[in-house]
Scaffold this motif. Structure first.
Motif, short mmCIF file in Angstrom:
data_model
loop_
_atom_site.label_atom_id
_atom_site.label_comp_id
_atom_site.label_asym_id
_atom_site.label_seq_id
_atom_site.Cartn_x
_atom_site.Cartn_y
_atom_site.Cartn_z
N SER A 1 1.02 -1.11 0.43
CA SER A 1 -0.17 -0.08 0.16
C SER A 1 1.17 1.25 -0.31
O SER A 1 2.04 1.17 0.71
CB SER A 1 -0.91 -0.05 1.30
N PHE B 1 2.85 1.88 5.54
CA PHE B 1 2.73 1.79 3.66
C PHE B 1 4.15 2.38 3.60
O PHE B 1 5.03 3.20 4.13
CB PHE B 1 1.54 3.46 3.77
N LEU C 1 -4.33 0.93 -2.11
CA LEU C 1 -4.53 0.11 -1.27
C LEU C 1 -4.07 -1.25 -1.99
O LEU C 1 -4.55 -1.36 -3.22
CB LEU C 1 -5.59 -0.36 -0.93
#
Length: 155
Positions: free
Chosen positions: A62, A114, A129
């Motif tokens: 992500s 992330f 995502l």
């Protein structure tokens, strides 16, 4: 072993497995998804702020755009040496961040990593995502009905 022994063992396995399945229940989290310029976009809450994220099962991880990480005041660190991010134009300068709370339709995930980097995605999309998020559970893509479901065994 005779055929009768093998057949008996197979039947026993089938009938005893049923009792284990009876105790298995599934839970799920639904995320509304809308199509923006032919791309699926889900709204997540990152540390309490709603953020539109492109749903991309082909992305290995992500991502957040640098502007999104700055807006959320997220701390950036170096990526581990074994991770390199490359796009069609070559190497992409990237950092790593951790979001303390990721909110999904009444559920919250804690401490989700992330990668921060890449180009602006346009259409108001602020991140991607990827599989590190989508593979936490079985994922059902019901884009025709505007929903993505994460399905997992519980209790």
């Amino acid at each position: 072993m005779t055929f009768r022994t093998i057949a008996s063992a197979a039947l026993l396995a089938v009938f005893t497995a049923g009792s284990a399945w009876a105790d298995c229940h599934l839970g799920h989290v639904e995320m509304p998804v809308r199509i923006v310029n032919q791309r699926p976009v889900a709204m997540l809450k990152l540390n309490g702020v709603e953020v539109p994220m492109l749903v991309d099962s082909g992305a290995f991880f992500s991502f957040l755009q640098p502007s999104t990480a700055a807006q959320l005041g997220l701390k950036l660190t170096r990526l581990p040496d074994h991770i390199q991010v490359t796009g069609y134009t070559g190497a992409i300068e990237s950092k790593l961040t951790r979001v303390e709370k990721v909110g999904l339709q009444g559920s919250t995930l804690q401490n989700v990593d992330f990668i921060v980097g890449g180009n602006e995605l346009g259409s108001g999309i602020q991140g991607v995502l990827g599989r590190n998020f989508l593979s936490m559970a079985d994922t059902e893509y019901d884009l025709g009905h505007g929903v993505l479901r994460l399905v997992f065994p519980k209790g």
